[in-house]
Scaffold this active site. Structure first.
Site, PDB file in Angstrom:
ATOM      1  N   HIS A  85       0.755  -1.376  -0.213  1.00 44.91           N
ATOM      2  CA  HIS A  85      -0.137   0.015  -0.099  1.00 44.91           C
ATOM      3  C   HIS A  85       0.764   1.305   0.078  1.00 44.91           C
ATOM      4  O   HIS A  85      -0.002   2.635  -0.055  1.00 44.91           O
ATOM      5  CB  HIS A  85      -0.948   0.200   1.193  1.00 44.91           C
ATOM      6  CG  HIS A  85      -0.329   0.077   2.722  1.00 44.91           C
ATOM      7  ND1 HIS A  85       0.318  -1.057   3.350  1.00 44.91           N
ATOM      8  CD2 HIS A  85      -0.117   1.142   3.080  1.00 44.91           C
ATOM      9  CE1 HIS A  85       0.402  -0.094   4.516  1.00 44.91           C
ATOM     10  NE2 HIS A  85       0.108   1.415   4.271  1.00 44.91           N
ATOM     11  N   ASP A 115       0.306  -7.823   1.453  1.00 45.81           N
ATOM     12  CA  ASP A 115       0.758  -6.493   1.689  1.00 45.81           C
ATOM     13  C   ASP A 115       2.704  -6.420   1.570  1.00 45.81           C
ATOM     14  O   ASP A 115       2.889  -5.641   2.417  1.00 45.81           O
ATOM     15  CB  ASP A 115       0.005  -5.303   2.716  1.00 45.81           C
ATOM     16  CG  ASP A 115       0.786  -4.061   3.013  1.00 45.81           C
ATOM     17  OD1 ASP A 115       0.175  -3.692   1.570  1.00 45.81           O
ATOM     18  OD2 ASP A 115       0.220  -3.311   4.274  1.00 45.81           O
ATOM     19  N   GLY A 192       3.518   6.794   8.087  1.00 44.88           N
ATOM     20  CA  GLY A 192       4.236   7.031   7.666  1.00 44.88           C
ATOM     21  C   GLY A 192       5.448   5.540   8.263  1.00 44.88           C
ATOM     22  O   GLY A 192       6.472   5.948   7.506  1.00 44.88           O
ATOM     23  N   ASN A 193       5.467   4.785   8.892  1.00 47.66           N
ATOM     24  CA  ASN A 193       5.517   3.913   9.618  1.00 47.66           C
ATOM     25  C   ASN A 193       5.737   2.447   8.585  1.00 47.66           C
ATOM     26  O   ASN A 193       6.406   1.288   9.201  1.00 47.66           O
ATOM     27  CB  ASN A 193       5.008   3.585  11.460  1.00 47.66           C
ATOM     28  CG  ASN A 193       6.203   4.927  11.794  1.00 47.66           C
ATOM     29  OD1 ASN A 193       5.771   5.343  12.273  1.00 47.66           O
ATOM     30  ND2 ASN A 193       7.606   4.057  12.282  1.00 47.66           N
ATOM     31  N   SER A 194       4.713   2.956   7.946  1.00 44.65           N
ATOM     32  CA  SER A 194       3.957   1.427   7.261  1.00 44.65           C
ATOM     33  C   SER A 194       5.427   1.035   5.982  1.00 44.65           C
ATOM     34  O   SER A 194       6.057   1.715   5.271  1.00 44.65           O
ATOM     35  CB  SER A 194       3.128   1.942   6.181  1.00 44.65           C
ATOM     36  OG  SER A 194       2.098   1.951   6.688  1.00 44.65           O
TER      37      SER A 194
END
Length: 359
Positions: A85, A115, A192-194
């Site tokens: 994502h 993901d 934003g850590n994704s």
């Protein structure tokens, strides 16, 4: 002559046994244990920060940001794991390193349902290939440290610390092949850590940060953060890399839904003829009677309790999926099961693993 040969052999035997030089030459080198940074998060951060990257995704009319980790290098390029994502619908991609170097990146492949995405970029002057642990050994209560970009570009390469809250979480999407196997974290994560890594106290990656739950309709949550166990992520990455079209081809043994034996109460076991002393395994709750269903062809059906698959104990659905995804497509393996419709006799079937590509 024979006497002289015996003397020569005896002479060399004494030399090898007594001489320190030869004795040291055949000793195996000691393998150093990884450094434990449990009491020094600052040192851990310094050790691993050059293996974390900020990912910028350029869309048609906007841009997004996330995090990634360097997991290998080859020739002039680095290879990076992130979330699907993070790069979804992107047309251009950039990797920013802690050394303030920026490199243009390209997508190798991805799998939407897990993901996971794989990028590659040219090597900067300063980088680090991160090491990883066996995430199957993760335990509740263990310390975990995350590094990422919760608010790009203002808060890049920030670190947060917490613990593993729960392992083996199943995020259900109504399909055995789409359900997500995750680990819940008790530490601060933001969008934003994704795609960024979470580390254990040895500086080894144990997971890829992926999901933050904030609300479910009118219900609001705080601290429901989840990562993809790194062992699961690497399995997906390896299959993406090795496939001709860089897609994740799932080993497939037919459409079915399962119930974990360890989730059953006493009266559930009695009602379903499950042996009361059995605490592991999965029961087929429903199964599609489609043509060429490998489970049906192996002799299984509804209310069959799977105890072993490919020679490994099936503890629950997580274990069954992990075993399945470790197999090769078109491989044939044994499956041990009990038909709860008849008796408690253990039967053995032969399952042919097919291929499944989710769209």
């Amino acid at each position: 002559m024979k006497y002289k040969i015996k003397l020569i052999i005896l002479f060399f035997a004494i030399i090898f046994a007594c001489c320190p030089f030869y004795g040291n030459a055949i000793k195996a080198k000691n393998i150093e244990a990884p450094t434990n940074y449990a009491n020094d998060t600052a040192m851990l951060y310094e050790e691993v920060k050059d293996g974390v990257v900020m990912i910028t995704t350029i869309l048609d009319d906007s841009m997004g940001a996330g995090t990634g980790m360097v997991y290998k290098e080859r020739d002039t390029h680095l290879y990076i794991i992130t979330n699907y994502h993070v790069i979804q619908d992107g047309v251009e991609f950039y990797c920013d390193f802690n050394s303030h170097e920026r490199k243009s990146a390209s997508v190798i492949g991805y799998d939407e349902h897990t993901d996971i995405a794989v990028l590659t970029c040219e090597k900067p002057a300063k980088y680090k290939v991160l090491s990883y642990a066996n995430s199957n050994l993760n335990k509740e209560g263990e310390e975990v440290i995350a590094i990422g970009n919760p608010k790009s570009p203002d808060l890049t390469f920030t670190t947060t610390k917490g613990i593993i809250a729960k392992t083996n979480v199943i995020m259900s999407y109504g399909d055995f092949y789409c359900d997500r196997h995750l680990t819940m974290l008790d530490l601060a994560l933001n969008p934003g850590n994704s795609g960024g890594p979470s580390f254990n106290v040895y500086g080894q990656v144990i997971g890829i940060n992926s999901i933050k739950y904030t609300s479910d309709g009118s219900i609001y949550y705080e601290g429901l953060n989840f990562m993809i166990p790194i062992s699961d992520a690497l399995n997906v990455v390896n299959r993406i890399e090795n496939h001709k079209y860089h897609v994740f081809v799932r080993p497939f043994f037919g459409n079915a839904k399962f119930i974990d034996v360890n989730s059953l109460f006493y009266y559930d076991k009695v009602r379903n003829n499950v042996p009361l002393d059995l605490v592991t395994g999965v029961i087929i709750n429903s199964i599609d009677d489609e043509e060429n269903n490998p489970l049906i062809e192996a002799g299984l059906g509804k209310n069959c309790l799977i105890t072993k698959f490919a020679g490994q104990e099936v503890i629950d659905q997580v274990a069954l999926r992990r075993i399945l995804y470790s197999l090769n497509v078109y491989q044939k393996v044994d499956i041990e099961y009990i038909d709860l419709n008849s008796n408690a006799e253990v039967k053995i079937g032969r399952v042919a693993i097919n291929a499944l590509v989710l769209k």
